[in-house]
Write an enzyme that holds these catalytic residues in place. Structure first.
Site, PDB file in Angstrom:
ATOM      1  N   LYS A   1      41.515  45.549  33.186  1.00  0.00           N
ATOM      2  CA  LYS A   1      42.251  44.237  33.424  1.00  0.00           C
ATOM      3  C   LYS A   1      42.461  43.291  32.127  1.00  0.00           C
ATOM      4  O   LYS A   1      41.767  43.709  31.019  1.00  0.00           O
ATOM      5  CB  LYS A   1      41.558  43.485  34.603  1.00  0.00           C
ATOM      6  CG  LYS A   1      41.698  44.202  35.887  1.00  0.00           C
ATOM      7  CD  LYS A   1      43.246  44.590  36.329  1.00  0.00           C
ATOM      8  CE  LYS A   1      43.126  45.304  37.793  1.00  0.00           C
ATOM      9  NZ  LYS A   1      42.225  46.213  38.189  1.00  0.00           N
TER      10      LYS A   1
HETATM   11  C1  LIG Z   1      46.853  45.436  42.529  1.00  0.00           C
HETATM   12  C2  LIG Z   1      45.068  45.456  42.683  1.00  0.00           C
HETATM   13  N1  LIG Z   1      44.491  44.627  43.784  1.00  0.00           N
HETATM   14  C3  LIG Z   1      43.341  44.651  43.964  1.00  0.00           C
HETATM   15  C4  LIG Z   1      42.511  45.560  43.035  1.00  0.00           C
HETATM   16  C5  LIG Z   1      40.959  45.618  43.437  1.00  0.00           C
HETATM   17  O1  LIG Z   1      40.404  45.073  42.423  1.00  0.00           O
HETATM   18  P1  LIG Z   1      38.779  45.562  42.155  1.00  0.00           P
HETATM   19  O2  LIG Z   1      38.739  46.882  41.454  1.00  0.00           O
HETATM   20  O3  LIG Z   1      38.259  44.412  41.280  1.00  0.00           O
HETATM   21  O4  LIG Z   1      38.089  45.571  43.431  1.00  0.00           O
HETATM   22  C6  LIG Z   1      43.162  46.260  42.168  1.00  0.00           C
HETATM   23  C7  LIG Z   1      42.160  47.164  41.066  1.00  0.00           C
HETATM   24  O5  LIG Z   1      42.613  47.772  40.296  1.00  0.00           O
HETATM   25  C8  LIG Z   1      44.586  46.198  41.934  1.00  0.00           C
HETATM   26  O6  LIG Z   1      45.067  46.805  40.831  1.00  0.00           O
END
Ligand SMILES: Cc1ncc(COP(=O)(O)O)c(C=O)c1O
Length: 385
Positions: free
Chosen positions: A184
């Site tokens: 990210k």
């Molecule tokens: C659009 C979106 N929402 C939520 C998430 C969830 O984030 P995390 O991986 O930090 O739990 C991601 C992770 O890739 C994502 O791309």
């Protein structure tokens, strides 16, 4: 040629030093660095409150519990997203309803949202896919008309801007969620945050992140303020351990200091792809609407058809270029078909998009020579497809 991933973190000596300092300090978790990181996020985005959590998924879940999503409630989100954008409502017993995308930006279409609103709709979770902000102004108008909560899934979009406002400022929403997974805009290893301008939500989020437990005398419901036992605490809601550690937050603070240069480099690479791949037959490029600034989390091209996509995907993988597909539409996942009855052709625009898309490498430490190598390989492979 060394293998190039499609996304990668950038960690330097300053990041390592910041983490080591906290590792050598008295507090590894529940210490002061968490608040410091939350304040830095507020300063950067313009939001009033931030609650950092153990992942973007945990942050989305916290936002849904704070919204009081229950068994009878529906939320509306995009079918082109990571499963977590919909799962967060399922954790609360709610039903995710999808609204089809706008094919040009691959973000949720406000007109489609309107069609999906029922008496049970409680919230909209727009996803700023690939870092391109959704049409937040229109979404806010709809939410206002139907009295709905907006939780922006901005896991791709830290650093993006919409009509001159930073994503995360919550100008158009009740809450905004970020992820700090390594690919990210910035990373804390695993990590996430919920930002809001609403004090009531902020207080709920803080409580829910830590088992629903409070140690604040002024908030106690049972013990009389004059007779409080010194060890006393109260569990007032069913919360979770969704805490992030102090050393992760130290990394987050150090990373946030460099976000402008990270975003600049992403934008520079995207501009090269835009220029060099523009007139290649069989390739459609991502766009950036004039009223937004994308954070260019992903660079997703579209090919002519599904056979060509498979061929190009395999050839690029074989040549050491890490490509990906974002995303398989969530409603087509077996869990969603089985539990919510979704099926093929429910969301034709999302399904069409999915058939031809490929994500090509884009991350700050990708050097420009490698970018040109990727471009020539793509041109060659697409010509032979
Ligand atoms: C659009 C979106 N929402 C939520 C998430 C969830 O984030 P995390 O991986 O930090 O739990 C991601 C992770 O890739 C994502 O791309």
């Amino acid at each position: 040629m060394k293998r190039i991933p499609y996304g990668w973190h950038t960690i330097d000596k300053e990041d390592i030093k910041a983490v080591v300092e906290v590792l050598q300090s008295k507090r590894l978790t529940q210490g002061p660095t968490i608040k410091e990181f939350e304040e830095a996020l507020c300063k950067y985005t313009g939001a009033q409150y931030a609650v950092a959590a153990s992942s973007g998924t945990a942050a989305l879940h916290l936002a849904c519990i704070a919204t009081e999503i229950k068994k009878t409630d529906e939320i509306i989100t995009s079918p082109i997203t990571f499963v977590a954008s919909a799962n967060c409502a399922v954790y609360c017993g709610g039903t995710p309803v999808f609204a089809d995308i706008q094919p040009d930006t691959v973000t949720i279409d406000p007109q489609e949202i309107k069609k999906k609103i029922t008496k049970r709709t409680k919230a909209i979770i727009p996803v700023h896919f690939s870092g391109h902000p959704c049409d937040l102004r229109e979404i806010k108008d709809i939410a206002k008309r139907y009295n709905l909560i907006i939780i922006e899934d901005a896991c791709h979009a830290l650093g993006a801007e919409y009509r001159g406002t930073k994503i995360g400022s919550c100008t158009y929403s009740d809450m905004t969620v970020f992820s700090f997974h390594p690919i990210k805009s910035i990373t804390t290893g695993e990590g996430g945050a919920v930002l809001t301008n609403r004090k009531d939500l902020y207080e709920k989020l803080l409580l829910l992140r830590n088992h629903g437990i409070t140690k604040e005398n002024s908030e106690f419901r049972i013990q009389n303020s004059k007779l409080i036992d010194p060890w006393y605490y109260e569990m007032q809601e069913l919360g979770f351990n969704y805490r992030i550690t102090d050393f992760q937050c130290a990394l987050g603070i150090a990373q946030l200091k460099k976000i402008d240069s990270f975003l600049q480099k992403r934008r520079r690479i995207a501009a090269i792809y835009n220029r060099e791949l523009l007139h290649i037959e069989g390739i459609n490029l991502p766009i950036e609407k004039p009223y937004v600034k994308s954070s260019w989390h992903l660079y997703c091209i579209r090919l002519s058809n599904t056979t060509q996509r498979r061929f190009v995907f395999n050839r690029l993988q074989q040549s050491g270029i890490g490509v990906q597909v974002h995303y398989i539409p969530v409603h087509l996942q077996p869990y969603y078909r089985k539990n919510f009855g979704y099926k093929k052709n429910d969301y034709p625009k999302a399904e069409d998009y999915y058939k031809t898309t490929i994500t090509i490498p884009l991350f700050p430490r990708l050097d420009i020579t490698a970018v040109h190598r990727i471009i020539s390989k793509i041109k060659k492979v697409v010509k032979n497809a």
